[in-house]
Motif scaffolding. Structure first.
Motif, short mmCIF file in Angstrom:
data_model
loop_
_atom_site.label_atom_id
_atom_site.label_comp_id
_atom_site.label_asym_id
_atom_site.label_seq_id
_atom_site.Cartn_x
_atom_site.Cartn_y
_atom_site.Cartn_z
N ASP A 1 -2.42 -2.53 -9.90
CA ASP A 1 -3.54 -2.63 -10.84
C ASP A 1 -3.20 -1.92 -12.14
O ASP A 1 -3.50 -2.43 -13.23
CB ASP A 1 -4.82 -2.03 -10.24
CG ASP A 1 -5.41 -2.90 -9.15
OD1 ASP A 1 -5.18 -4.12 -9.17
OD2 ASP A 1 -6.09 -2.35 -8.27
N LEU B 1 -12.23 -5.95 -12.67
CA LEU B 1 -12.31 -5.12 -11.47
C LEU B 1 -13.76 -4.90 -11.09
O LEU B 1 -14.61 -4.72 -11.96
CB LEU B 1 -11.64 -3.77 -11.71
CG LEU B 1 -10.16 -3.77 -12.06
CD1 LEU B 1 -9.71 -2.36 -12.44
CD2 LEU B 1 -9.33 -4.29 -10.91
N ARG C 1 -12.69 -0.25 -9.97
CA ARG C 1 -12.61 0.46 -11.25
C ARG C 1 -12.68 1.97 -11.04
O ARG C 1 -11.92 2.73 -11.64
CB ARG C 1 -13.74 -0.01 -12.17
CG ARG C 1 -13.56 0.42 -13.60
CD ARG C 1 -14.63 -0.14 -14.53
NE ARG C 1 -14.82 -1.57 -14.36
CZ ARG C 1 -15.99 -2.12 -14.03
NH1 ARG C 1 -17.07 -1.38 -13.87
NH2 ARG C 1 -16.09 -3.44 -13.89
#
Length: 79
Positions: free
Chosen positions: A27, A41, A46
Motif C-alpha cells: 500500500d 482505501l 487508511r
C-alpha cells in the motif's frame, strides 16, 4: 540473562514487528508511486496504513539497529 537469550529476544522482536508491518508495504509503495490514492482505501485500511503500521515498522528497524549495535559492541569489547 545470558547474551544468547538476549540476542534471541532482540531478533525475535525485530522479526515480529517487521512482519506485522509487512502487509502495508505494498500500500505504501502504491501510494508513493501514485498508482493508488488514499481515497481508495477504506477507513480501517487508511488508519492502519497511516496510523499505526509505520510505528511497527520503525520499531522493528530500531530493534534491528540495536541488535546489530549490540553485536558490534560485543565484538569490539571481546578483542
Amino acid at each position: 540473562m545470558s547474551a544468547r537469550l538476549l540476542g534471541f529476544a532482540l531478533w525475535g522482536t525485530t522479526a515480529l514487528l517487521v512482519l506485522h508491518a509487512a502487509p502495508s508495504v505494498p500500500d505504501w509503495i502504491a501510494l508513493a508511486v501514485g498508482s493508488r490514492s488514499a481515497a481508495g482505501l477504506d477507513a480501517m485500511a487508511r488508519f492502519a496504513t497511516f496510523g499505526y503500521e509505520p510505528f511497527f515498522l520503525a520499531g522493528g528497524l530500531l530493534f534491528a539497529v540495536a541488535s546489530l549495535g549490540r553485536r558490534a559492541l560485543g565484538r569490539s569489547v571481546g578483542r
